[in-house]
Design an enzyme around this catalytic site. Structure first.
Site, mmCIF file in Angstrom:
data_model
loop_
_atom_site.group_PDB
_atom_site.id
_atom_site.type_symbol
_atom_site.label_atom_id
_atom_site.label_comp_id
_atom_site.label_asym_id
_atom_site.label_seq_id
_atom_site.Cartn_x
_atom_site.Cartn_y
_atom_site.Cartn_z
ATOM 1 N N ARG A 32 0.832 -1.208 0.000
ATOM 2 C CA ARG A 32 0.000 0.000 0.000
ATOM 3 C C ARG A 32 0.867 1.258 0.000
ATOM 4 N NH1 ARG A 32 -4.827 -1.848 -0.018
ATOM 5 N NH2 ARG A 32 -5.257 -3.808 1.052
ATOM 6 N N ASN A 95 4.681 6.422 -13.591
ATOM 7 C CA ASN A 95 5.432 7.634 -13.891
ATOM 8 C C ASN A 95 6.863 7.269 -14.246
ATOM 9 O OD1 ASN A 95 3.221 9.348 -13.203
ATOM 10 N ND2 ASN A 95 3.697 9.043 -11.037
ATOM 11 N N GLU A 103 9.058 10.042 -8.634
ATOM 12 C CA GLU A 103 9.809 10.402 -7.423
ATOM 13 C C GLU A 103 10.763 9.293 -6.998
ATOM 14 O OE1 GLU A 103 6.912 11.458 -4.484
ATOM 15 O OE2 GLU A 103 6.159 13.135 -5.681
ATOM 16 N N HIS A 108 7.425 1.310 -10.566
ATOM 17 C CA HIS A 108 6.228 0.980 -9.793
ATOM 18 C C HIS A 108 5.008 1.389 -10.594
ATOM 19 C CE1 HIS A 108 7.771 4.937 -8.606
ATOM 20 N NE2 HIS A 108 6.519 5.330 -8.416
ATOM 21 N N HIS A 110 1.160 2.346 -9.980
ATOM 22 C CA HIS A 110 0.139 2.681 -8.994
ATOM 23 C C HIS A 110 -1.175 2.033 -9.459
ATOM 24 C CE1 HIS A 110 2.300 6.347 -7.266
ATOM 25 N NE2 HIS A 110 2.942 6.186 -8.414
HETATM 26 P P1 AMP Z 1 5.995 8.362 -8.009
HETATM 27 O O1 AMP Z 1 5.773 9.829 -7.934
HETATM 28 O O2 AMP Z 1 5.225 7.708 -9.118
HETATM 29 O O3 AMP Z 1 7.461 8.003 -8.020
HETATM 30 O O4 AMP Z 1 5.345 7.754 -6.699
HETATM 31 C C1 AMP Z 1 6.056 7.397 -5.561
HETATM 32 C C2 AMP Z 1 5.041 6.934 -4.554
HETATM 33 O O5 AMP Z 1 5.723 6.216 -3.527
HETATM 34 C C3 AMP Z 1 4.249 8.044 -3.864
HETATM 35 O O6 AMP Z 1 2.860 7.840 -4.109
HETATM 36 C C4 AMP Z 1 4.611 7.884 -2.387
HETATM 37 O O7 AMP Z 1 3.531 8.156 -1.537
HETATM 38 C C5 AMP Z 1 5.035 6.428 -2.328
HETATM 39 N N1 AMP Z 1 5.940 6.081 -1.245
HETATM 40 C C6 AMP Z 1 7.082 6.714 -0.894
HETATM 41 N N2 AMP Z 1 7.667 6.076 0.131
HETATM 42 C C7 AMP Z 1 6.874 5.026 0.440
HETATM 43 C C8 AMP Z 1 6.946 3.983 1.422
HETATM 44 N N3 AMP Z 1 7.952 3.907 2.306
HETATM 45 N N4 AMP Z 1 5.960 3.065 1.439
HETATM 46 C C9 AMP Z 1 4.935 3.136 0.556
HETATM 47 N N5 AMP Z 1 4.820 4.076 -0.398
HETATM 48 C C10 AMP Z 1 5.775 5.022 -0.440
#
Ligand code: AMP
Length: 126
Positions: A32, A95, A103, A108, A110
């Site tokens: 999650r 992304n 980020e 990954h 979503h």
């Molecule tokens: P992105 O902008 O597509 O790289 O999304 C990165 C996602 O990782 C964001 O939705 C964050 O909320 C999520 N995220 C960051 N650190 C963690 C973590 N430790 N556990 C779960 N999700 C995370």
């Protein structure tokens, strides 16, 4: 761009940071999102060191590719959002890179559902 093994998902895969796992197999982990944007917000990642979808598509084995696609479907069904299993639908987002506003530099997808997700793309960054 080379893979940075200090990224947060690499640390999750090594067990250095806890996560809320919803699915795991030999090639895939799903957990999650820590800041959920919808009632269902799960991240599906390959266990291999792939930065982005294009990296994965180019360099992953057929077994990894198949496991990843299957896992996304399994998670959607398990979360109750898969339309073919009576769910109300979901959106997948992957992304990539700077313009994609990625980020975490480990591939990954979503999976977002449980509410109407809205327009696919916003015109301006918020
Ligand atoms: P992105 O902008 O597509 O790289 O999304 C990165 C996602 O990782 C964001 O939705 C964050 O909320 C999520 N995220 C960051 N650190 C963690 C973590 N430790 N556990 C779960 N999700 C995370």
């Amino acid at each position: 761009m080379s893979y940075d093994d200090q990224n947060i998902f690499a640390k999750i895969l090594r067990g250095e940071i806890p996560n809320d796992t919803v699915y795991e197999d030999d090639h895939v982990l799903a957990f999650r999102d820590i800041q959920p944007q919808a009632p269902t917000h799960v991240l599906v990642i390959p266990k291999g060191p792939y930065v982005s979808f294009d990296d994965f598509a180019e360099n992953a084995s057929d077994a990894e590719l198949a496991a990843y696609v299957r896992a996304i479907g399994k998670v959607a069904r398990a979360e109750g959002v898969a339309p073919v299993a009576g769910g109300n639908g979901f959106r997948m987002i992957a992304n990539a890179g700077e313009d994609g506003v990625q980020e975490v530099p480990h591939l990954h997808v979503h999976i977002l559902g449980g509410r109407r997700i809205g327009r696919m793309v916003q015109r301006a960054e918020t």
